[in-house]
Write an enzyme that holds these catalytic residues in place. Structure first.
Site, PDB file in Angstrom:
ATOM      1  CB  THR A 176       1.275 150.696  77.892  1.00  0.00           C
ATOM      2  OG1 THR A 176       1.212 152.124  78.001  1.00  0.00           O
ATOM      3  CG2 THR A 176       2.181 150.337  76.735  1.00  0.00           C
TER       4      THR A 176
ATOM      5  CB  THR B   3       2.563 149.537  72.570  1.00  0.00           C
ATOM      6  OG1 THR B   3       2.149 148.227  72.987  1.00  0.00           O
ATOM      7  CG2 THR B   3       1.524 150.560  72.994  1.00  0.00           C
TER       8      THR B   3
ATOM      9  CG  ASP C  40      19.986 141.881  72.386  1.00  0.00           C
ATOM     10  OD1 ASP C  40      19.650 140.795  72.877  1.00  0.00           O
ATOM     11  OD2 ASP C  40      19.186 142.666  71.830  1.00  0.00           O
TER      12      ASP C  40
ATOM     13  NE  ARG D 297       6.709 148.963  78.048  1.00  0.00           N
ATOM     14  CZ  ARG D 297       6.566 149.610  76.903  1.00  0.00           C
ATOM     15  NH1 ARG D 297       7.281 150.707  76.677  1.00  0.00           N
ATOM     16  NH2 ARG D 297       5.748 149.172  75.976  1.00  0.00           N
TER      17      ARG D 297
ATOM     18  CG  ASP E 262       9.955 159.088  77.065  1.00  0.00           C
ATOM     19  OD1 ASP E 262       9.364 160.189  77.126  1.00  0.00           O
ATOM     20  OD2 ASP E 262       9.490 158.109  76.461  1.00  0.00           O
TER      21      ASP E 262
ATOM     22  CD  GLU F 263       5.556 155.834  82.482  1.00  0.00           C
ATOM     23  OE1 GLU F 263       4.553 155.597  81.768  1.00  0.00           O
ATOM     24  OE2 GLU F 263       6.699 155.846  82.026  1.00  0.00           O
TER      25      GLU F 263
ATOM     26  CG  HIS G 127       5.953 156.221  78.323  1.00  0.00           C
ATOM     27  ND1 HIS G 127       5.729 155.206  79.219  1.00  0.00           N
ATOM     28  CD2 HIS G 127       6.369 155.624  77.173  1.00  0.00           C
ATOM     29  CE1 HIS G 127       5.989 154.042  78.642  1.00  0.00           C
ATOM     30  NE2 HIS G 127       6.385 154.271  77.398  1.00  0.00           N
TER      31      HIS G 127
ATOM     32  N   GLY H 254       8.642 157.861  71.530  1.00  0.00           N
ATOM     33  CA  GLY H 254       8.257 157.312  70.241  1.00  0.00           C
ATOM     34  C   GLY H 254       7.082 158.003  69.596  1.00  0.00           C
ATOM     35  CE1 TYR H 255       3.571 157.653  72.849  1.00  0.00           C
ATOM     36  CE2 TYR H 255       2.151 159.518  73.281  1.00  0.00           C
ATOM     37  CZ  TYR H 255       2.485 158.199  73.496  1.00  0.00           C
ATOM     38  OH  TYR H 255       1.730 157.446  74.343  1.00  0.00           O
TER      39      TYR H 255
END
Length: 344
Positions: free
Chosen positions: A55, A76, A154, A216, A240, A245, A262, A265-266
């Protein structure tokens, strides 16, 4: 784009240096170089046929206008760093890695809730999931398997599939004990998500919920979150993804119960999935042999989950302490994160 005949030569690809598990994979079939995000310039990409990135590299006319790049892969889920209309109009194929880190994000969301003092057992609580795509689906599924009442919001899916099974964001604001965001970042269209969580929405919160943003940064107005925490409209924030950023709000950093760089998802498995998806898209685009991967990935979405296993698998407060101790290290903490293991 000016793309000469590739049948007589190997494609040139520039890879963002911090993508894990990728070094050595494409060297047998392509001419590969690695650059730090700040090293991507019009001059350095001028002769490249492809870019594989994350990103931090902004893929737009400013970077690519004089290049021969015909393909971009982002390891990503999100693509808000890519000017998709411009790429489309200039014949550049763009690929991403949808769903690659969904089990890791679910692990992050529920480990964070379990770490909060005063939130209590998950069972019986109401969870609002805003954005029910590749990630939100799994978060919602885990919530139900953990005994929570799950409300799904959604609007694009509700418009396409019908309203049954979906809640409005106003209903979630009125009923949820925790609200977690998993939308892309969009600024136009019928359902823009920029500052979706703003002063107006936060004013509707009736149960002082926990707000979680691992989508985001600009999906949540960070200043509005600060005001909501100050007046007690929400009980806690788990952040997160941040606006601006890596120059994040120090005020929100101190006020949030969980504040991480951030890395939701790591997981090791998620990074392998993302890299593999980017590499496979690259080889397919250029008609190259498929790469061999030594580790086959299990479906982390079907992991055995209990509150105890989740809490033992990840401690978000440790990552929070490291970021608070040195906020200027946001990028270093993110780029050199000790990838955690997903639930088996």
């Amino acid at each position: 784009m000016d793309s000469d005949n590739l049948t007589s030569r190997r494609p040139e690809v520039i890879i963002e240096a911090n993508i894990p598990f990728i070094r050595g994979v494409l060297e047998p079939v392509a001419d590969v170089s690695y650059l730090e995000p700040e090293q991507f310039t019009p001059a350095t990409v001028a002769t490249a046929d492809a870019i594989i990135t994350r990103t931090r590299v902004k893929c737009s006319e400013a970077l690519l206008g004089q290049s021969r790049v015909s393909f971009i892969a982002s390891a990503t889920i999100g693509l808000d760093h890519v000017d998709l209309p411009w790429c489309r109009s200039h014949g550049i194929t763009v690929a991403n890695a949808p769903g690659c880190n969904a089990p890791a994000v679910a692990q992050y969301v529920f480990a964070s809730l379990l770490s909060l003092k005063g939130f209590g057992p998950l069972e019986g609580k109401t969870l609002g999931v805003v954005g029910v795509g590749n990630v939100g689906r799994i978060v919602a599924d885990w919530g139900e398997r953990l005994g929570m009442r799950v409300m799904r919001c959604d609007p694009p899916r509700a418009l396409a599939e019908g309203a049954a099974g979906f809640s409005t964001i106003e209903e979630i604001a009125a009923e949820a004990d925790a609200i977690t965001f998993h939308t892309p970042l969009t600024r136009t269209g019928d359902c823009p998500t920029y500052h979706l969580c703003d002063d107006a929405l936060l004013a509707r919160m009736t149960r002082r919920p926990v707000i979680i943003n691992s989508a985001r940064g600009p999906v949540a107005d960070n200043d509005a979150l600060i005001r909501a925490l100050q007046r007690g409209a929400i009980s806690n924030a788990v952040i997160d993804c941040w606006e601006n950023e890596p120059e994040i709000s120090r005020t929100l950093l101190e006020m949030a119960a969980v504040a991480t760089p951030h890395i939701a998802g790591y997981s090791r498995q998620g990074k392998i999935r993302a890299t593999q998806m980017a590499v496979d898209a690259f080889t397919t685009h250029f008609g190259l042999p498929a790469t061999e991967w030594s580790e086959k990935m299990a479906d982390g979405a079907k992991a055995s989950i209990t509150p105890r296993l989740i809490a033992e698998s990840y401690d978000p407060l440790a990552d929070t302490a490291m970021l608070r101790n040195d906020p200027a290290s946001f990028e270093r903490l993110r780029n050199h994160y000790n990838l955690r293991e997903e639930l088996a």
